[in-house]
Design a protein around this motif. Structure first.
Motif, PDB file in Angstrom:
ATOM      1  N   ARG A 104      12.318   8.183 -10.386  1.00  0.00           N
ATOM      2  CA  ARG A 104      11.418   8.822 -11.338  1.00  0.00           C
ATOM      3  C   ARG A 104      12.258   9.656 -12.286  1.00  0.00           C
ATOM      4  N   THR A 128       2.509   1.656  -3.392  1.00  0.00           N
ATOM      5  CA  THR A 128       1.509   1.998  -4.396  1.00  0.00           C
ATOM      6  C   THR A 128       1.162   3.478  -4.323  1.00  0.00           C
ATOM      7  N   GLU A 129       1.049   4.020  -3.115  1.00  0.00           N
ATOM      8  CA  GLU A 129       0.782   5.449  -2.965  1.00  0.00           C
ATOM      9  C   GLU A 129       1.913   6.291  -3.533  1.00  0.00           C
ATOM     10  N   HIS A 130       3.148   5.881  -3.285  1.00  0.00           N
ATOM     11  CA  HIS A 130       4.293   6.593  -3.859  1.00  0.00           C
ATOM     12  C   HIS A 130       4.230   6.562  -5.382  1.00  0.00           C
ATOM     13  N   ARG A 159       0.827  -1.205   0.000  1.00  0.00           N
ATOM     14  CA  ARG A 159       0.000   0.000   0.000  1.00  0.00           C
ATOM     15  C   ARG A 159       0.862   1.256   0.000  1.00  0.00           C
ATOM     16  N   GLU A 161       1.534   6.078  -7.409  1.00  0.00           N
ATOM     17  CA  GLU A 161       0.389   6.770  -7.984  1.00  0.00           C
ATOM     18  C   GLU A 161       0.488   8.281  -7.853  1.00  0.00           C
ATOM     19  N   TYR A 162       0.860   8.765  -6.686  1.00  0.00           N
ATOM     20  CA  TYR A 162       0.816  10.199  -6.440  1.00  0.00           C
ATOM     21  C   TYR A 162       2.138  10.908  -6.699  1.00  0.00           C
ATOM     22  N   GLY A 163       3.241  10.190  -6.606  1.00  0.00           N
ATOM     23  CA  GLY A 163       4.536  10.825  -6.814  1.00  0.00           C
ATOM     24  C   GLY A 163       5.199  10.429  -8.115  1.00  0.00           C
ATOM     25  N   HIS A 164       4.555   9.544  -8.884  1.00  0.00           N
ATOM     26  CA  HIS A 164       5.079   9.065 -10.170  1.00  0.00           C
ATOM     27  C   HIS A 164       6.424   8.360 -10.007  1.00  0.00           C
ATOM     28  N   TRP A 165       6.560   7.623  -8.921  1.00  0.00           N
ATOM     29  CA  TRP A 165       7.778   6.858  -8.679  1.00  0.00           C
ATOM     30  C   TRP A 165       7.605   5.449  -9.232  1.00  0.00           C
TER      31      TRP A 165
END
Length: 62
Positions: free
Chosen positions: A52, A25-27, A22, A29-33
């Protein structure tokens, strides 16, 4: 050749696989990593290296 920036994320051994997924996945989706390297250590902790792409804009000339 593309240029990348990196960030290291340390996941302690008490964190479940589901929670680690989780978090990463947040990194992503939101940080484009994206995942570059995952190291599982003997004590059960994880060291995750994310990357990235650095996008540079060309200067406009008039």
């Amino acid at each position: 050749m593309p240029e990348y920036e990196f960030v290291d994320v340390y996941v302690p051994r008490g964190v479940s696989r589901k929670e680690a997924t989780r978090l990463l996945t947040e990194h992503a989706e939101y940080g484009h990593w994206e995942l570059d390297r995952l190291t599982l250590r003997r004590d059960g902790s994880r060291r995750v290296r994310l990357r990235r792409r650095i996008i540079r804009q060309a200067r406009a000339t008039w």
